[in-house]
Design an enzyme around this catalytic site. Structure first.
Site, PDB file in Angstrom:
ATOM      1  N   PRO A   2       0.812  -1.216   0.000  1.00 50.95           N
ATOM      2  CA  PRO A   2       0.000   0.000   0.000  1.00 50.95           C
ATOM      3  C   PRO A   2       0.845   1.266   0.000  1.00 50.95           C
ATOM      4  O   PRO A   2       1.921   1.319   0.602  1.00 50.95           O
ATOM      5  CB  PRO A   2      -0.805  -0.118   1.293  1.00 50.95           C
ATOM      6  CG  PRO A   2      -0.834  -1.579   1.598  1.00 50.95           C
ATOM      7  CD  PRO A   2       0.487  -2.106   1.114  1.00 50.95           C
ATOM      8  N   GLU A   3       0.344   2.279  -0.682  1.00 54.52           N
ATOM      9  CA  GLU A   3       1.015   3.578  -0.696  1.00 54.52           C
ATOM     10  C   GLU A   3       0.750   4.292   0.632  1.00 54.52           C
ATOM     11  O   GLU A   3      -0.151   3.940   1.393  1.00 54.52           O
ATOM     12  CB  GLU A   3       0.482   4.422  -1.853  1.00 54.52           C
ATOM     13  CG  GLU A   3       0.377   3.694  -3.175  1.00 54.52           C
ATOM     14  CD  GLU A   3       1.686   3.638  -3.942  1.00 54.52           C
ATOM     15  OE1 GLU A   3       2.525   4.525  -3.786  1.00 54.52           O
ATOM     16  OE2 GLU A   3       1.855   2.705  -4.739  1.00 54.52           O
ATOM     17  N   LYS A  51       4.426   4.390   5.981  1.00 55.76           N
ATOM     18  CA  LYS A  51       3.616   3.177   5.878  1.00 55.76           C
ATOM     19  C   LYS A  51       3.497   2.446   7.212  1.00 55.76           C
ATOM     20  O   LYS A  51       3.077   1.287   7.261  1.00 55.76           O
ATOM     21  CB  LYS A  51       4.203   2.264   4.806  1.00 55.76           C
ATOM     22  CG  LYS A  51       4.263   2.934   3.434  1.00 55.76           C
ATOM     23  CD  LYS A  51       4.815   2.012   2.378  1.00 55.76           C
ATOM     24  CE  LYS A  51       4.899   2.724   1.038  1.00 55.76           C
ATOM     25  NZ  LYS A  51       5.356   1.840  -0.045  1.00 55.76           N
ATOM     26  N   ARG A 253       9.890  -4.694  -8.816  1.00 52.84           N
ATOM     27  CA  ARG A 253       8.535  -4.204  -9.031  1.00 52.84           C
ATOM     28  C   ARG A 253       8.260  -4.096 -10.527  1.00 52.84           C
ATOM     29  O   ARG A 253       9.125  -3.632 -11.296  1.00 52.84           O
ATOM     30  CB  ARG A 253       8.342  -2.816  -8.418  1.00 52.84           C
ATOM     31  CG  ARG A 253       8.499  -2.717  -6.916  1.00 52.84           C
ATOM     32  CD  ARG A 253       7.344  -3.388  -6.183  1.00 52.84           C
ATOM     33  NE  ARG A 253       7.442  -3.156  -4.744  1.00 52.84           N
ATOM     34  CZ  ARG A 253       8.169  -3.895  -3.907  1.00 52.84           C
ATOM     35  NH1 ARG A 253       8.870  -4.910  -4.382  1.00 52.84           N
ATOM     36  NH2 ARG A 253       8.193  -3.611  -2.619  1.00 52.84           N
TER      37      ARG A 253
END
Length: 269
Positions: A2-3, A51, A253
């Site tokens: 998640p950002e 985060k 990624r």
């Protein structure tokens, strides 16, 4: 993963549900905390740094948690059935009218509230810090520019540079700068890059929705410029969006870019 804006909104939802209430049940289903019972503790509030989530309790006690790739804090009315499998629950907090369940949450640690900053001291400035100042921006820009030969995309994902950017924003920031994510940091304006990152995260965090947009549109096929648009094409020019892998090992990624609108190097297929 998640950002930062998603984690921020999860924290806000968690805070609204439990802040100011006393736990009737405070159970952990992880070996290192299995014997801990937080029942009777008051929840003082929930905050985020990048985060990382911090749930603060009475008695100078804080729970640190991280969502990683698959974690989530869900909120339910008291007695309601969970939407996720019970064997994925790692934390169970209930008050008189609500239950907050941590599913697959990671890095669970109980620390003194006065010591919680030690867990995030290695991070760069939090892009969603409500006390953000020019000094924060300058520090992040200096950290970004510190390794001029580093690939921009890798630098953006480095939480020690600035906290909160994930893979979606990495791709979209590079697009808006007009360069590929493999472009050396030396070829972009570090100050502009930091300002753009904060602008994008802040816009989505303050909108109060979990559906992210970098274009200003919420339609499914219009939300992003290049991220996950290999089928639709570039939102600006309509040309073919390409995807390559960036990074190694746990940092690998999938990375989307438009070879028409973005200049700079990128790996061959």
């Amino acid at each position: 993963m998640p950002e930062g804006d998603t984690v921020y909104l999860v924290g806000k939802r968690f805070d609204r549900a439990l802040a100011g209430k006393t736990l009737l049940r405070g159970e952990f289903r992880v070996p290192q905390l299995a014997t801990v019972d937080l029942a009777g503790r008051a929840v003082l509030g929930v905050g985020t740094v990048g985060k990382h989530l911090f749930t603060r309790f009475s008695g100078d006690l804080t729970l640190h948690s991280h969502l990683m790739m698959d974690g989530m804090w869900d909120v339910y009315p008291a007695g309601a059935k969970w939407r996720r499998p019970g064997h994925h629950a790692r934390v169970i907090f209930t008050a008189a009218d609500v239950q907050v369940i941590g599913f697959r949450v990671h890095d669970l640690k109980l620390v003194a509230t006065s010591k919680e900053t030690d867990l995030v001291a290695h991070l760069g400035p939090d892009l969603l810090d409500p006390q953000w100042t020019d000094e924060h921006a300058a520090r992040a820009a200096a950290a970004l520019a510190a390794d001029p030969a580093r690939e921009l995309g890798l630098a953006l994902l480095d939480q020690r540079v600035m906290a909160g950017v994930g893979n979606l924003y990495k791709c979209e920031i590079a697009f808006l700068l007009g360069v590929t994510p493999w472009t050396p940091v030396s070829e972009v304006d570090a100050g502009r890059t930091v300002a753009l990152a904060r602008k994008l995260l802040l816009a989505n965090a303050t909108a109060g929705r979990f559906e992210q947009s970098t274009t200003g549109h919420l339609d499914r096929n219009r939300k992003n410029w290049v991220y996950e648009r290999t089928r639709q094409g570039c939102f600006r020019c309509g040309g073919k969006v390409q995807v390559r892998t960036q990074g190694h090992d746990v940092q690998r990624r999938p990375t989307w870019f438009c070879p028409t609108d973005q200049t700079g190097p990128y790996p061959p297929r």
